[in-house]
Design an enzyme around this catalytic site. Sequence first.
Site: not given
Ligand SMILES: Cc1cc2nc3c(=O)[nH]c(=O)nc-3n(C[C@H](O)[C@H](O)[C@H](O)COP(=O)(O)OP(=O)(O)OC[C@H]3O[C@@H](n4cnc5c(N)ncnc54)[C@H](O)[C@@H]3O)c2cc1C
Length: 247
Positions: A85-90, A193, A203
């Site tokens: 979950q946490i590594t989804r944050h790019r 930050a 999260r």
């Molecule tokens: C409660 C909850 C449930 C979830 N359930 C699922 C699920 O079922 N399946 C699933 O796949 N994921 C799920 N996620 C993950 C979610 O969809 C995001 O992938 C994850 O939280 C990363 O956050 P973010 O999209 O804000 O991107 P981050 O990587 O944190 O990036 C931060 C911000 O930068 C911008 N950004 C970054 N990269 C790009 C890009 N390539 N193009 C445009 N803008 C960009 C966006 O504004 C983004 O919000 C869930 C998350 C939460 C909190």
Amino acid sequence: MEVTLLESTPDPERLICQAARNDYMESFVGETDFDDVMASIDGDSLDERKETLIGHLLEHGHFGPFEHPHATFAVKGISRSCMAQITRHRHVSFDIQSMRYVSFDDVDPDDVRDGEMVVVPPSATDPDWVGRNQESGPVDDETAERREELFRETIGDAFESYQELLELGMPPEDARYVLPIGSKVNMVMSMNARMLMHVADMRAAADAQWEIREMTEEVLDIASEWCPITFQYYEQHMKNRKNRLAP
Ligand SMILES: Cc1cc2nc3c(=O)[nH]c(=O)nc-3n(C[C@H](O)[C@H](O)[C@H](O)COP(=O)(O)OP(=O)(O)OC[C@H]3O[C@@H](n4cnc5c(N)ncnc54)[C@H](O)[C@@H]3O)c2cc1C
């Protein structure tokens, strides 16, 4: 789970203020004394001026200056599920303990059943725990007992099978496929930050799973000491807001 601060930008809020003031100063911030950089900001002391400026930036959504200070955290014993979950944050950088190079061949499966190698979620041990996606409410004692027994048996059996596969000559990188998603892992993560606030938006929220919420709350506690004006403001005015920093 344990979260420790490994390294962080010293005096992060001075840096935030310098970066923000750069945008509106005629003189070069690199050659200007910090007292002079902050002279036009309201406040009787430098600390008060920092508070005024940082509050103003956060209130008006001027988040760029918060990208300059960075912090690196060491996290011990989260599940691979939480790690996914946490590594989804790019915009966060990670190093994750390898299951290819660290094999768990001398672990006692009974210790695994006791929760040594696998995170045991509260719903496995607490009959009153109700998770977000749980279809039933609290369960009776007999059901709760069987639930815990089944959970502990399954994780212990998985480690026994893993060890047998190693003994049968399977490489750790392939044998690990039978290990549970709850297997514990250590990781190092770094972020700025601004990103820390975004991670907390997503999260530490009520709809996030308990484990990543717990980890994020620990990160936030550390952040409040590292970058106090910013994260006190975040806690008081921004946490749990509907309009998050980024969607
Ligand atoms: C409660 C909850 C449930 C979830 N359930 C699922 C699920 O079922 N399946 C699933 O796949 N994921 C799920 N996620 C993950 C979610 O969809 C995001 O992938 C994850 O939280 C990363 O956050 P973010 O999209 O804000 O991107 P981050 O990587 O944190 O990036 C931060 C911000 O930068 C911008 N950004 C970054 N990269 C790009 C890009 N390539 N193009 C445009 N803008 C960009 C966006 O504004 C983004 O919000 C869930 C998350 C939460 C909190």
